[in-house]
Design an enzyme around this catalytic site. Sequence first.
Site, PDB file in Angstrom:
ATOM      1  N   LYS A 110       0.825  -1.207   0.000  1.00  0.00           N
ATOM      2  CA  LYS A 110       0.000   0.000   0.000  1.00  0.00           C
ATOM      3  C   LYS A 110       0.862   1.261   0.000  1.00  0.00           C
ATOM      4  O   LYS A 110       0.523   2.242  -0.658  1.00  0.00           O
ATOM      5  CB  LYS A 110      -0.960  -0.010   1.194  1.00  0.00           C
ATOM      6  CG  LYS A 110      -2.079  -1.020   1.004  1.00  0.00           C
ATOM      7  CD  LYS A 110      -2.987  -1.089   2.204  1.00  0.00           C
ATOM      8  CE  LYS A 110      -4.151  -2.035   1.943  1.00  0.00           C
ATOM      9  NZ  LYS A 110      -4.966  -2.259   3.150  1.00  0.00           N
ATOM     10  N   LYS A 189      -4.436  -9.229 -10.572  1.00  0.00           N
ATOM     11  CA  LYS A 189      -5.537  -9.395  -9.614  1.00  0.00           C
ATOM     12  C   LYS A 189      -6.523  -8.229  -9.763  1.00  0.00           C
ATOM     13  O   LYS A 189      -6.103  -7.074  -9.848  1.00  0.00           O
ATOM     14  CB  LYS A 189      -4.963  -9.388  -8.182  1.00  0.00           C
ATOM     15  CG  LYS A 189      -6.020  -9.450  -7.087  1.00  0.00           C
ATOM     16  CD  LYS A 189      -5.431  -9.126  -5.710  1.00  0.00           C
ATOM     17  CE  LYS A 189      -6.070  -7.885  -5.107  1.00  0.00           C
ATOM     18  NZ  LYS A 189      -7.040  -8.045  -4.064  1.00  0.00           N
ATOM     19  N   LYS A 192      -9.622  -2.525  -6.803  1.00  0.00           N
ATOM     20  CA  LYS A 192      -9.993  -1.115  -6.935  1.00  0.00           C
ATOM     21  C   LYS A 192      -8.757  -0.268  -7.238  1.00  0.00           C
ATOM     22  O   LYS A 192      -8.820   0.696  -7.948  1.00  0.00           O
ATOM     23  CB  LYS A 192     -10.579  -0.583  -5.617  1.00  0.00           C
ATOM     24  CG  LYS A 192     -11.864  -1.232  -5.217  1.00  0.00           C
ATOM     25  CD  LYS A 192     -12.400  -0.608  -3.937  1.00  0.00           C
ATOM     26  CE  LYS A 192     -11.828  -1.206  -2.684  1.00  0.00           C
ATOM     27  NZ  LYS A 192     -12.510  -2.332  -2.107  1.00  0.00           N
TER      28      LYS A 192
HETATM   29  P1  ADP Z   1      -9.465  -4.309  -3.440  1.00  0.00           P
HETATM   30  O1  ADP Z   1      -8.225  -5.093  -3.802  1.00  0.00           O
HETATM   31  O2  ADP Z   1     -10.316  -4.044  -4.618  1.00  0.00           O
HETATM   32  O3  ADP Z   1      -9.133  -3.055  -2.651  1.00  0.00           O
HETATM   33  P2  ADP Z   1     -10.248  -5.337  -0.918  1.00  0.00           P
HETATM   34  O4  ADP Z   1      -8.812  -5.441  -0.518  1.00  0.00           O
HETATM   35  O5  ADP Z   1     -11.100  -4.276  -0.309  1.00  0.00           O
HETATM   36  O6  ADP Z   1     -10.318  -5.244  -2.492  1.00  0.00           O
HETATM   37  O7  ADP Z   1     -10.917  -6.752  -0.686  1.00  0.00           O
HETATM   38  C1  ADP Z   1     -12.168  -7.014  -0.074  1.00  0.00           C
HETATM   39  C2  ADP Z   1     -12.373  -8.521  -0.049  1.00  0.00           C
HETATM   40  O8  ADP Z   1     -12.484  -9.034  -1.386  1.00  0.00           O
HETATM   41  C3  ADP Z   1     -11.224  -9.302   0.608  1.00  0.00           C
HETATM   42  O9  ADP Z   1     -11.749 -10.418   1.295  1.00  0.00           O
HETATM   43  C4  ADP Z   1     -10.396  -9.726  -0.561  1.00  0.00           C
HETATM   44  O10 ADP Z   1      -9.622 -10.860  -0.274  1.00  0.00           O
HETATM   45  C5  ADP Z   1     -11.456 -10.000  -1.623  1.00  0.00           C
HETATM   46  N1  ADP Z   1     -10.910  -9.755  -2.956  1.00  0.00           N
HETATM   47  C6  ADP Z   1     -10.550  -8.548  -3.468  1.00  0.00           C
HETATM   48  N2  ADP Z   1     -10.091  -8.662  -4.730  1.00  0.00           N
HETATM   49  C7  ADP Z   1     -10.142  -9.988  -5.029  1.00  0.00           C
HETATM   50  C8  ADP Z   1      -9.798 -10.745  -6.186  1.00  0.00           C
HETATM   51  N3  ADP Z   1      -9.343 -10.167  -7.275  1.00  0.00           N
HETATM   52  N4  ADP Z   1      -9.986 -12.088  -6.134  1.00  0.00           N
HETATM   53  C9  ADP Z   1     -10.470 -12.688  -5.012  1.00  0.00           C
HETATM   54  N5  ADP Z   1     -10.811 -12.021  -3.895  1.00  0.00           N
HETATM   55  C10 ADP Z   1     -10.660 -10.691  -3.875  1.00  0.00           C
END
Ligand code: ADP
Length: 320
Positions: A110, A189, A192
């Site tokens: 981050k 992956k 956001k």
């Molecule tokens: P982002 O990466 O979009 O910021 P978050 O970190 O807020 O997403 O993730 C929220 C939830 O969704 C977590 O449990 C995370 O492991 C899951 N998650 C986020 N992106 C993915 C992905 N590409 N594949 C599988 N799970 C995901």
Amino acid sequence: MRILSGIQPSGKLHLGNYFGMMKPILDLQQEGEVFLFIADYHALTSVTDPRAMRQGTTDVALDFLACGLDTERTLFYRQSDIHEVTELTWLLSVVTPMGLLERCHSFKDKVAKGLPATHGLFAYPVLMAADILIMHSNMVPVGRDQKQHVEVTRDIALKFNNLYGDVFTIPEPSIREEVAVVPGTDGQKMSKSYNNTVEIFGDPKETRAAIMRIVTDSKTVADPKDPAQCNVFALFKLFATEAQREEMAARYRAGGQGYGEVKKQLFEMFDAHFAPLRQRRAELEKNLDHVQTVLRRGAERARAVAGETLRRARQAVGLE
Ligand code: ADP
Ligand code: TRP
């Protein structure tokens, strides 16, 4: 079996969130007692606009309710309504070795992406441990990127229990391998922060455009293709039945199946799945008071559990 997970209100939810975390937890509602919360304290490490914070919280609540969260069975609440969580965070902080936090990938990632290297961002996993431990959760369904945080939680709980006696339940992460990493439109992956998402409640025209943008290799329609190497197939299979998946995989291998056609089918499957939920979301949006009531009721139920755990932890360390 007590199942718990949280999600930050820090942006529009996408297919990675949906298949990696939301759907697993919605399915688990039949199998155990589910606690689900909106991690707004965590989101403060990246969201600094108060209006965006409020809107993000409402959006996440609407998204989950529209996707079928059963608020009779499931405790659905806002993290910041459970003040006990922050107090427990301190009791855990004083037994958390710095080295444990220094090893966390998420902090480094981050900061590399431009988030300010604050103490809050560094201590993020301790707050997450408090979320999990305060509710005596056994199982924490998350995507693979959160696995290390649940392992840190286990380490902290063991450390505390060793020092002070058995106060906390040791949780297990639960990761569905087939959806552990949902790829984004660029093949990384889906996240956001990478600008590669397919939003679950976005404008359908934009969603279609995002799907048509998914990066593929340069094979021609006639070429045989490997479904395992294809980002479009990786998303297609999340919506497809076993039979549809096998049929499509066979067509990839045989050649004659163009990527554009699969993208169109993917959008149709996406829309068939999300259009009714989108409609339900629009209905819910007309009654935001109801959403607030749901969260308030969830918080009352969750605080009863949190208060009891905190009391035991305070007693264990000698504050009471
Ligand atoms: P982002 O990466 O979009 O910021 P978050 O970190 O807020 O997403 O993730 C929220 C939830 O969704 C977590 O449990 C995370 O492991 C899951 N998650 C986020 N992106 C993915 C992905 N590409 N594949 C599988 N799970 C995901
Ligand atoms: N850190 C998680 C994420 O970014 C959100 C979260 C906060 C969480 N507390 C939690 C997930 C407790 C599971 C359990 O996605």
